[in-house]
Design a protein around this motif. Structure first.
Motif, PDB file in Angstrom:
ATOM      1  N   LEU A   4       0.864  -1.172   0.000  1.00 51.14           N
ATOM      2  CA  LEU A   4       0.000   0.000   0.000  1.00 51.14           C
ATOM      3  C   LEU A   4       0.901   1.222   0.000  1.00 51.14           C
ATOM      4  O   LEU A   4       1.787   1.326   0.852  1.00 51.14           O
ATOM      5  CB  LEU A   4      -0.905   0.021   1.237  1.00 51.14           C
ATOM      6  N   VAL A   5       0.685   2.106  -0.949  1.00 48.82           N
ATOM      7  CA  VAL A   5       1.556   3.270  -1.085  1.00 48.82           C
ATOM      8  C   VAL A   5       0.703   4.527  -1.064  1.00 48.82           C
ATOM      9  O   VAL A   5      -0.143   4.737  -1.940  1.00 48.82           O
ATOM     10  CB  VAL A   5       2.371   3.219  -2.383  1.00 48.82           C
ATOM     11  N   GLU A   6       0.963   5.352  -0.043  1.00 45.59           N
ATOM     12  CA  GLU A   6       0.229   6.608   0.083  1.00 45.59           C
ATOM     13  C   GLU A   6       0.978   7.734  -0.625  1.00 45.59           C
ATOM     14  O   GLU A   6       2.207   7.704  -0.750  1.00 45.59           O
ATOM     15  CB  GLU A   6       0.058   7.014   1.545  1.00 45.59           C
ATOM     16  N   SER A   7       0.233   8.720  -1.033  1.00 45.73           N
ATOM     17  CA  SER A   7       0.813   9.943  -1.587  1.00 45.73           C
ATOM     18  C   SER A   7      -0.182  11.075  -1.389  1.00 45.73           C
ATOM     19  O   SER A   7      -1.336  10.842  -1.025  1.00 45.73           O
ATOM     20  CB  SER A   7       1.146   9.771  -3.073  1.00 45.73           C
ATOM     21  N   GLY A   8       0.295  12.294  -1.627  1.00 43.14           N
ATOM     22  CA  GLY A   8      -0.597  13.443  -1.579  1.00 43.14           C
ATOM     23  C   GLY A   8      -0.459  14.313  -0.347  1.00 43.14           C
ATOM     24  O   GLY A   8      -1.119  15.351  -0.236  1.00 43.14           O
ATOM     25  N   CYS A  96      -2.477   4.556   5.259  1.00 41.33           N
ATOM     26  CA  CYS A  96      -3.526   3.758   4.643  1.00 41.33           C
ATOM     27  C   CYS A  96      -3.325   2.314   5.123  1.00 41.33           C
ATOM     28  O   CYS A  96      -2.185   1.857   5.254  1.00 41.33           O
ATOM     29  CB  CYS A  96      -3.385   3.847   3.128  1.00 41.33           C
ATOM     30  N   ALA A  97      -4.433   1.625   5.382  1.00 44.71           N
ATOM     31  CA  ALA A  97      -4.345   0.246   5.854  1.00 44.71           C
ATOM     32  C   ALA A  97      -5.434  -0.600   5.217  1.00 44.71           C
ATOM     33  O   ALA A  97      -6.517  -0.093   4.898  1.00 44.71           O
ATOM     34  CB  ALA A  97      -4.465   0.194   7.370  1.00 44.71           C
ATOM     35  N   GLY A  98      -5.138  -1.878   5.030  1.00 45.44           N
ATOM     36  CA  GLY A  98      -6.091  -2.796   4.416  1.00 45.44           C
ATOM     37  C   GLY A  98      -6.459  -3.925   5.355  1.00 45.44           C
ATOM     38  O   GLY A  98      -5.597  -4.464   6.044  1.00 45.44           O
ATOM     39  N   SER A  99      -7.741  -4.260   5.361  1.00 43.96           N
ATOM     40  CA  SER A  99      -8.244  -5.333   6.215  1.00 43.96           C
ATOM     41  C   SER A  99      -8.976  -6.365   5.378  1.00 43.96           C
ATOM     42  O   SER A  99      -9.827  -6.022   4.550  1.00 43.96           O
ATOM     43  CB  SER A  99      -9.202  -4.760   7.259  1.00 43.96           C
ATOM     44  N   LEU A 100      -8.671  -7.633   5.650  1.00 44.34           N
ATOM     45  CA  LEU A 100      -9.358  -8.734   4.975  1.00 44.34           C
ATOM     46  C   LEU A 100     -10.673  -9.088   5.657  1.00 44.34           C
ATOM     47  O   LEU A 100     -11.452  -9.883   5.127  1.00 44.34           O
ATOM     48  CB  LEU A 100      -8.444  -9.966   4.945  1.00 44.34           C
ATOM     49  N   THR A 101     -10.914  -8.507   6.825  1.00 46.92           N
ATOM     50  CA  THR A 101     -12.072  -8.908   7.628  1.00 46.92           C
ATOM     51  C   THR A 101     -13.051  -7.758   7.850  1.00 46.92           C
ATOM     52  O   THR A 101     -13.823  -7.789   8.793  1.00 46.92           O
ATOM     53  CB  THR A 101     -11.597  -9.479   8.970  1.00 46.92           C
ATOM     54  N   GLY A 102     -12.995  -6.746   7.004  1.00 49.53           N
ATOM     55  CA  GLY A 102     -13.961  -5.674   7.094  1.00 49.53           C
ATOM     56  C   GLY A 102     -13.420  -4.458   7.801  1.00 49.53           C
ATOM     57  O   GLY A 102     -12.348  -4.476   8.410  1.00 49.53           O
ATOM     58  N   THR A 103     -14.189  -3.380   7.730  1.00 45.82           N
ATOM     59  CA  THR A 103     -13.721  -2.106   8.265  1.00 45.82           C
ATOM     60  C   THR A 103     -13.484  -2.153   9.770  1.00 45.82           C
ATOM     61  O   THR A 103     -12.659  -1.394  10.276  1.00 45.82           O
ATOM     62  CB  THR A 103     -14.734  -1.000   7.973  1.00 45.82           C
ATOM     63  N   GLY A 104     -14.145  -3.024  10.463  1.00 40.26           N
ATOM     64  CA  GLY A 104     -13.969  -3.137  11.908  1.00 40.26           C
ATOM     65  C   GLY A 104     -13.003  -4.221  12.319  1.00 40.26           C
ATOM     66  O   GLY A 104     -12.804  -4.458  13.516  1.00 40.26           O
ATOM     67  N   GLY A 105     -12.402  -4.884  11.341  1.00 38.20           N
ATOM     68  CA  GLY A 105     -11.500  -5.985  11.637  1.00 38.20           C
ATOM     69  C   GLY A 105     -10.066  -5.551  11.822  1.00 38.20           C
ATOM     70  O   GLY A 105      -9.754  -4.355  11.883  1.00 38.20           O
ATOM     71  N   LYS A 106      -9.221  -6.535  11.905  1.00 36.86           N
ATOM     72  CA  LYS A 106      -7.786  -6.251  12.035  1.00 36.86           C
ATOM     73  C   LYS A 106      -7.237  -5.779  10.691  1.00 36.86           C
ATOM     74  O   LYS A 106      -7.559  -6.347   9.650  1.00 36.86           O
ATOM     75  CB  LYS A 106      -7.054  -7.524  12.473  1.00 36.86           C
ATOM     76  N   TYR A 107      -6.397  -4.768  10.736  1.00 40.86           N
ATOM     77  CA  TYR A 107      -5.777  -4.258   9.524  1.00 40.86           C
ATOM     78  C   TYR A 107      -4.415  -4.927   9.364  1.00 40.86           C
ATOM     79  O   TYR A 107      -3.470  -4.637  10.106  1.00 40.86           O
ATOM     80  CB  TYR A 107      -5.670  -2.732   9.574  1.00 40.86           C
ATOM     81  N   GLU A 108      -4.330  -5.817   8.381  1.00 42.97           N
ATOM     82  CA  GLU A 108      -3.121  -6.613   8.211  1.00 42.97           C
ATOM     83  C   GLU A 108      -2.040  -5.888   7.422  1.00 42.97           C
ATOM     84  O   GLU A 108      -0.857  -6.206   7.566  1.00 42.97           O
ATOM     85  CB  GLU A 108      -3.441  -7.932   7.473  1.00 42.97           C
ATOM     86  N   TYR A 109      -2.454  -4.991   6.569  1.00 43.49           N
ATOM     87  CA  TYR A 109      -1.513  -4.365   5.641  1.00 43.49           C
ATOM     88  C   TYR A 109      -1.489  -2.855   5.868  1.00 43.49           C
ATOM     89  O   TYR A 109      -2.538  -2.222   6.014  1.00 43.49           O
ATOM     90  CB  TYR A 109      -1.920  -4.671   4.201  1.00 43.49           C
ATOM     91  N   TRP A 110      -0.279  -2.303   5.847  1.00 48.56           N
ATOM     92  CA  TRP A 110      -0.104  -0.880   6.129  1.00 48.56           C
ATOM     93  C   TRP A 110       0.843  -0.258   5.114  1.00 48.56           C
ATOM     94  O   TRP A 110       1.817  -0.890   4.687  1.00 48.56           O
ATOM     95  CB  TRP A 110       0.480  -0.685   7.528  1.00 48.56           C
TER      96      TRP A 110
END
Length: 120
Positions: A4-8, A96-110
């Motif tokens: 995940l790559v943030e910019s801006g 920015c973070a990504g979760s495989l288990t929904g918006t309320g789940g654990k964020y595995e990727y950052w």
């Protein structure tokens, strides 16, 4: 691997606006709910906003509600955070973070974060 790559991020005056982007690779984008978090030195990372995999559901911290808007373009593997009426208190590193288990789940990727500085 998943990236995940943030910019801006950048420096903006009080009342100004910025649009953050988060581009994902290495994973099917629609498998991820996405969140935005921010952190200042010496403080814990705090939740800012989140969006479900299809964009149908969005969530905001009270401190940004009405000023920030989260969205995503699944065709472009990109999420956005539009920040309006920025205040000095919004100064932070935004992740920015990504979760495989929904918006309320654990964020595995950052992502690595992007600095936002709001001058008074």
């Amino acid at each position: 691997q998943v990236q995940l790559v943030e910019s801006g991020g950048g420096l903006v005056q009080t009342g100004g606006s910025l649009r953050l982007s988060c581009v994902a690779s290495g994973i099917r984008f629609t498998s991820l709910a996405l969140g935005w978090f921010r952190q200042t030195p010496g403080n814990e990372r705090e939740f800012v906003s989140a969006i479900s995999w299809n964009g149908a559901f969005t969530y905001y911290a009270d401190s940004v509600k009405g000023r920030f808007t989260v969205s995503r373009d699944n065709a472009e593997n990109t999420a956005y955070l539009v920040m309006n009426n920025l205040k000095p208190g919004d100064t932070a590193i935004y992740f920015c973070a990504g979760s495989l288990t929904g918006t309320g789940g654990k964020y595995e990727y950052w992502g690595q974060g992007t600095q936002v500085t709001v001058s008074s």
